[in-house]
Design an enzyme around this catalytic site. Sequence first.
Site, PDB file in Angstrom:
ATOM      1  N   GLN A 134      23.243  46.993  29.730  1.00  0.00           N
ATOM      2  CA  GLN A 134      23.474  47.184  31.163  1.00  0.00           C
ATOM      3  C   GLN A 134      23.662  45.845  31.874  1.00  0.00           C
ATOM      4  O   GLN A 134      24.432  45.760  32.827  1.00  0.00           O
ATOM      5  CB  GLN A 134      22.309  47.983  31.781  1.00  0.00           C
ATOM      6  CG  GLN A 134      22.595  48.508  33.191  1.00  0.00           C
ATOM      7  CD  GLN A 134      23.702  49.556  33.216  1.00  0.00           C
ATOM      8  OE1 GLN A 134      24.001  50.200  32.208  1.00  0.00           O
ATOM      9  NE2 GLN A 134      24.339  49.722  34.368  1.00  0.00           N
ATOM     10  N   ALA A 155      24.780  50.601  37.966  1.00  0.00           N
ATOM     11  CA  ALA A 155      23.392  50.274  38.277  1.00  0.00           C
ATOM     12  C   ALA A 155      23.032  48.902  37.755  1.00  0.00           C
ATOM     13  O   ALA A 155      23.558  48.446  36.738  1.00  0.00           O
ATOM     14  CB  ALA A 155      22.477  51.317  37.649  1.00  0.00           C
ATOM     15  N   SER A 160      19.313  52.046  35.637  1.00  0.00           N
ATOM     16  CA  SER A 160      20.374  52.972  35.200  1.00  0.00           C
ATOM     17  C   SER A 160      19.821  54.180  34.465  1.00  0.00           C
ATOM     18  O   SER A 160      18.963  54.065  33.591  1.00  0.00           O
ATOM     19  CB  SER A 160      21.348  52.245  34.268  1.00  0.00           C
ATOM     20  OG  SER A 160      22.273  53.169  33.737  1.00  0.00           O
ATOM     21  N   GLU A 218      31.012  60.520  41.186  1.00  0.00           N
ATOM     22  CA  GLU A 218      31.247  60.240  39.770  1.00  0.00           C
ATOM     23  C   GLU A 218      31.314  61.556  38.990  1.00  0.00           C
ATOM     24  O   GLU A 218      30.329  61.978  38.379  1.00  0.00           O
ATOM     25  CB  GLU A 218      30.126  59.354  39.198  1.00  0.00           C
ATOM     26  CG  GLU A 218      30.130  57.941  39.742  1.00  0.00           C
ATOM     27  CD  GLU A 218      29.313  56.971  38.895  1.00  0.00           C
ATOM     28  OE1 GLU A 218      28.724  57.396  37.883  1.00  0.00           O
ATOM     29  OE2 GLU A 218      29.285  55.783  39.261  1.00  0.00           O
ATOM     30  N   HIS A 221      29.966  61.558  35.337  1.00  0.00           N
ATOM     31  CA  HIS A 221      28.591  61.193  34.956  1.00  0.00           C
ATOM     32  C   HIS A 221      27.684  62.426  34.996  1.00  0.00           C
ATOM     33  O   HIS A 221      27.425  62.992  36.058  1.00  0.00           O
ATOM     34  CB  HIS A 221      28.070  60.119  35.910  1.00  0.00           C
ATOM     35  CG  HIS A 221      26.641  59.695  35.631  1.00  0.00           C
ATOM     36  ND1 HIS A 221      26.312  58.461  35.099  1.00  0.00           N
ATOM     37  CD2 HIS A 221      25.465  60.347  35.807  1.00  0.00           C
ATOM     38  CE1 HIS A 221      24.997  58.385  34.956  1.00  0.00           C
ATOM     39  NE2 HIS A 221      24.458  59.517  35.395  1.00  0.00           N
TER      40      HIS A 221
HETATM   41 ZN   LIG Z   1      27.439  57.032  34.068  1.00  0.00          ZN
END
Ligand SMILES: [Zn+2]
Length: 255
Positions: A134, A155, A160, A218, A221
Amino acid sequence: MNRGRTLPLLFALILAGCVPTTPAHSEIPAPTQKPVAAPAISPVPIPAPTVAAINVTLYSTNEADSIWVVADKLRPLQPKRYVPAGLKTINVPHSSEPTLRDDAAKAYLKMFRAAKSDNVNLVVQSAYRSYSTQVTVYNGWVASLGRKAADLQSARPGYSEHQTGLSVDIASATAGCTIQACFSTTPEGKWLNKNAWRFGWHLRYPNGKTAVTGYKFEPWHWRYVGVELATELHLTPKITMEEFFNLPAAPDYAP
Ligand SMILES: [Zn+2]
């Protein structure tokens, strides 16, 4: 009375339609058509979908290993370098390693197979990401977009959902729109919107909820929360986990 003359006359009148051959209708009691009373239906109220139908304290929203953990810009994972147990890599189409926590992995496989049987081809774009991954991802966005824009779609490390092993970014095998809002218009995006909840997946960053989630729309996601909660959230379209659990909106990081 001369029957010999009367009878032919009567037949002649009948043939001419002058003598009724049946009694007038008025002589027959009209059939009574009493309306049959409909059985009394006592109104049974149909309960509106309610967010209180499940025990909202069943799982923790704070513990990083809980399927209901809520991670957002005000709620970093604890600890920030959390690593989930039971990570599993599954054999599905992907463009980065399709690793998820065991329960999420099983749920993804089920969903993937169901989609395939509907001729919808899901591709894992990104699944589990470690803290250090990340760092790389976030820094990449900052480098290309600047920090403010990067924060709207990626994030910071330790914040995240992907670090929990419970989130997956999904792409279409054929339709393009990867990691773009138009993914929602692809066959894969539409199928997920209609069906993902049945496998325990929730659209974590719906359209119009940036002020609550801190992220723009999103449609790619998806977050595994289990079928029970996913069903509740599905019954209340566009509700976020923050709203469902009465947690503060998290539009931005604490100063
Ligand atoms: Zn994602």
